[in-house]
Design a protein around this motif. Structure first.
Motif: not given
Length: 353
Positions: A59-60, A116-117, A97-98, A105-107
């Motif tokens: 993701l980063l 984002a959606l 879950i975390a 949240g990051g997206t």
């Protein structure tokens, strides 16, 4: 083999899919763009070993795609989708879950609302598919464990059945042979005909024991050949006759209307009668035994009553225990004990018809 191909092939496929726009365009791109695309796919090789770490790394890296200069206009979320699937399938509940919450949240923070959606929808879908796959794998593993446990239990039941059969066969045959062998020298001079009958009884008991042992050993043979039939109620009269030759007067009678029995019930009926008569020969000191097969509504009642001492030896033997186990194994009951008048012993079994 398929699992290995998927495990190692997916990172290569993700890298190829995200590098494809670089190959078909006319523009030239700098090495940082290629590096970002590869960096979003390479960590996937470790997605099962450290799924959460791999997801965060992918993701980063994907978030930096639009900040490394000129790049093709494409999303680089394939690696994130594969990593999220691995998190859902291989991580513990708190970690997965975390990871899902942080990813969503990051997206939201890093990209615009439309992107984002779309990204969140893909991540949630990958998470759901991963959980479904994990549940299917867990269920398959549980069923396999249950199958192994049931196979072990079946093998244990089979070993117990074979042990009971061998006990019954050998105990009966040896008892008859010992009684006749002890009587032989006594009557050899006084009554040669009776001595000859005693030796005939010894031979008959030995032959019958050998035949029944061969049946049991045939069950352990895996060559797939024909199997000799197990003893049934039709063999009980012959059993009574062998005990008569051992010197015990046996009165055998059948009452009621016989009905077909399941094969396991047929074998149990024979073995219960055999063990009861063995006890008569070995322990009771009886001169007479009454064997009754009584057909009633829905059941067969077996009764073996002798006029002996009213007790059987209990020095570690399994005869009466085996009788109860055989009856219970086919849905019946059995009981044994001295007769009410104190003279003799009684064995009674009720088997489902």
């Amino acid at each position: 083999m398929t699992g290995v191909l998927i495990r190692w092939g997916l990172p290569v496929l993700v890298a190829a899919a995200q590098l494809w726009p670089f190959a078909i365009g006319d523009e030239s791109y700098g090495w940082p763009a290629y590096a970002v695309v590869l960096a979003s796919a390479v960590p996937l090789f470790w997605r099962r070993r450290a799924p959460v770490v791999v997801l965060l790394a992918v993701l980063l890296v994907a978030a930096s795609y639009d900040h490394v200069g000129e790049v093709p206009g494409q999303p680089v979320w394939y690696g994130a989708i594969v990593a999220m699937h691995a998190v859902a399938a291989h991580s513990a509940p708190p970690a997965r879950i975390a990871a899902l919450v942080l990813s969503i949240g990051g997206t939201v923070v890093a990209v615009g609302p439309v992107t984002a959606l779309r990204t969140i929808a893909l991540l949630v879908a990958a998470y759901a598919v991963g959980r479904v796959n994990a549940a299917a794998v867990e269920r398959a593993e549980r069923l396999e464990r249950e199958r192994v446990v049931e196979a072990e239990r079946a093998a244990e039941r089979e070993r117990a059945r074979i042990a009971r059969d061998m006990h019954d066969i050998l105990s009966h045959a040896v008892s008859v042979m010992v009684v006749q062998a002890e009587a032989g020298p006594v009557v050899l001079r006084a009554d040669p005909a009776r001595a000859e009958a005693a030796f005939d009884a010894i031979a008959s008991a030995g032959r019958d024991a050998m035949a029944q042992l061969r049946r049991i050993l045939a069950v352990l043979d895996d060559d797939g050949g024909p199997r000799a039939p197990q003893p049934t109620l039709d063999d009980v009269p012959g059993l009574a006759e062998r005990v008569r030759r051992a010197g015990v007067e046996v009165d055998f009678a059948v009452t009621g209307v016989p009905v077909p029995l399941r094969p396991d019930v047929e074998v149990a009926a024979y073995r219960i009668t055999q063990e009861a008569l063995t006890n008569v020969v070995r322990h009771a000191g009886a001169a007479r035994a009454d064997v009754r097969l009584e057909w009633k509504a829905g059941e067969l009642v077996i009764s073996v009553v002798d006029d002996g001492r009213g007790a059987v030896a209990t020095g570690g033997g399994r005869g009466l225990i085996g009788i109860r186990e055989r009856a219970a194994a086919c849905g019946g009951t059995a009981e044994a004990g001295p007769r009410g008048d104190g003279a003799g012993f009684r064995v009674s079994a009720r088997l489902p018809a």
